[in-house]
Write a protein that holds these residues in place. Sequence first.
Motif, PDB file in Angstrom:
ATOM      1  N   GLY A   1     -11.380  -6.105   0.519  1.00 34.84           N
ATOM      2  CA  GLY A   1     -10.294  -6.326   1.474  1.00 34.84           C
ATOM      3  C   GLY A   1     -10.431  -7.647   2.204  1.00 34.84           C
ATOM      4  O   GLY A   1      -9.458  -8.381   2.371  1.00 34.84           O
TER       5      GLY A   1
ATOM      6  N   SER B   1       2.571   1.827  -3.393  1.00 36.56           N
ATOM      7  CA  SER B   1       1.568   2.179  -4.405  1.00 36.56           C
ATOM      8  C   SER B   1       1.047   3.591  -4.195  1.00 36.56           C
ATOM      9  O   SER B   1       0.901   4.360  -5.151  1.00 36.56           O
ATOM     10  CB  SER B   1       0.396   1.200  -4.357  1.00 36.56           C
ATOM     11  N   ALA B   2       0.777   3.957  -2.941  1.00 34.11           N
ATOM     12  CA  ALA B   2       0.278   5.302  -2.649  1.00 34.11           C
ATOM     13  C   ALA B   2       1.337   6.352  -2.954  1.00 34.11           C
ATOM     14  O   ALA B   2       1.032   7.410  -3.506  1.00 34.11           O
ATOM     15  CB  ALA B   2      -0.153   5.392  -1.184  1.00 34.11           C
TER      16      ALA B   2
ATOM     17  N   TRP C   1       0.829  -1.199   0.000  1.00 32.04           N
ATOM     18  CA  TRP C   1       0.000   0.000   0.000  1.00 32.04           C
ATOM     19  C   TRP C   1       0.866   1.253   0.000  1.00 32.04           C
ATOM     20  O   TRP C   1       0.597   2.190  -0.762  1.00 32.04           O
ATOM     21  CB  TRP C   1      -0.917   0.024   1.223  1.00 32.04           C
TER      22      TRP C   1
END
Length: 111
Positions: free
Chosen positions: A97, A60-61, A57
């Motif tokens: 999720g 990617s962010a 995460w």
Amino acid sequence: VFLAGSVSGNGIAPTLRGDASALFGAAGGAIYLTIGDMMRRRIPTWMYAFPVVFWAWATSATAAGMFGNAAWGGMDDTKSLLGWTNPEFILYAVYLGIGPGVCGRIPTWMY
């Protein structure tokens, strides 16, 4: 194999830089899979899964913020990195999720 003078279907000639990028990407993937396999054998699944998912995460962010037009703030579902928290999308995000994310991926890491 590098072929001098070859051209791809779209008219762009391959470059050594592109070949090097592909080679380093493949080497990085192989190293990641090897280390991941060793770590999964030594520690419990949940202790392995949390840092892996967190770093996926985070990278990617960061990439979306640096190279895309994403923004950290706001609930605008088209540009915000936290747009999934919009009440319109939160149930979909929780389902994705828990369903495929936890129930689909984590059991396969056990083997």
